[in-house]
Design an enzyme around this catalytic site. Sequence first.
Site, PDB file in Angstrom:
ATOM      1  N   LYS A   1       0.584   3.267  -1.821  1.00 40.28           N
ATOM      2  CA  LYS A   1       1.411   3.426  -0.627  1.00 40.28           C
ATOM      3  C   LYS A   1       0.813   2.591   0.496  1.00 40.28           C
ATOM      4  CE  LYS A   1       3.073   6.980   2.598  1.00 40.28           C
ATOM      5  NZ  LYS A   1       3.017   8.404   2.989  1.00 40.28           N
ATOM      6  N   LYS A  33      -3.841   4.799  -0.717  1.00 42.87           N
ATOM      7  CA  LYS A  33      -2.985   4.910   0.470  1.00 42.87           C
ATOM      8  C   LYS A  33      -3.658   4.146   1.600  1.00 42.87           C
ATOM      9  CE  LYS A  33      -0.812   8.230   3.613  1.00 42.87           C
ATOM     10  NZ  LYS A  33      -0.617   9.666   3.925  1.00 42.87           N
TER      11      LYS A  33
END
Length: 331
Positions: free
Chosen positions: A255, A201
């Site tokens: 992400k 992420k």
Amino acid sequence: MTGSYPATRLRRLRASAWSRALHRETVLTPADLIWPLFVTGGSGTEEPIASLPGVSRWSVDLIAQRAKEAVALGIPCLALFPNTQPDLRSEDGREALNPDNLMCRAIRAIKDACGDSIGVLTDVALDPYTSHGQDGLVDAAGYVLNDATVEVLVGQSLNQAAAGADVIAPSDMMDGRIGAIREALEGAGHANVQIMSYAAKYASAFYGPFRDAVGSRGLLKGDKKTYQMDSANSDEALREVELDLLEGADSVMVKPGLPYLDIILKVKETFGVPVFAYQVSGEYAMIEAAVAAGAGERDALVLETLTAFKRAGCAGVLTYHAAHAARLLNG
């Protein structure tokens, strides 16, 4: 090895729709989609999100209706994110441990409405619950504390699993939290609860509308660069993924999505595990802005971007366009 022109004409296979369908290498179906939904208080409540046109927060009773809609569309899983009311936010995010918080009530409502016909994925991080908007506990200087945060994340995970969550998805990026959560789930009798780790992420500029949706944008003090990844790094992403897999993650997530297709491909090729991507709020908002400006056609943009995730190696995609895409794919 391929032949030479004119014996080999690559356009030959593209000449008709049936042939293009027959030779298509990547297939997208509703079963590849996870639909993120935002939960708010009240009853019969829908709150449109201005920075995410077409996306709303839903009260718990209406979340159950969205779950029934997802089942009918063939979407296999929902991802839940709460908009905790301001008076329940605190420095220590203790509302995350409340067995009757918005997240837990939404989980139970979905399971009551749909049973095991749909999966429920729950976000594990403290930013929807803290008064400072960070994903964890902070010290006097504002630094996010790793090990103290992990202890709270373990309690949050057990709270959600007890409410009926099928997939625990830690998005906090604390070191060691996957192993601690897996051990706690096993010890509490939740051996079949999956962990989908937000393993790679990134500290991204694409998260703004999401922070509006969960009510943390105006609260956030500082940034999240001490725990979310630097967007310039790819080798580090592989190290993060490897550690989370060793600690017990069943699947991993990259992400944001489209700006990191190279990371998705590297993870898939390196580890051969289920990889998911999150087509985040900023990506969704850009598509909708392009449509509003007449710069693109929604259906084509949605399906092309989602297919790109599959082509890069994703097992599935979290996308706010999930219901729309499923309707298109169902014909």
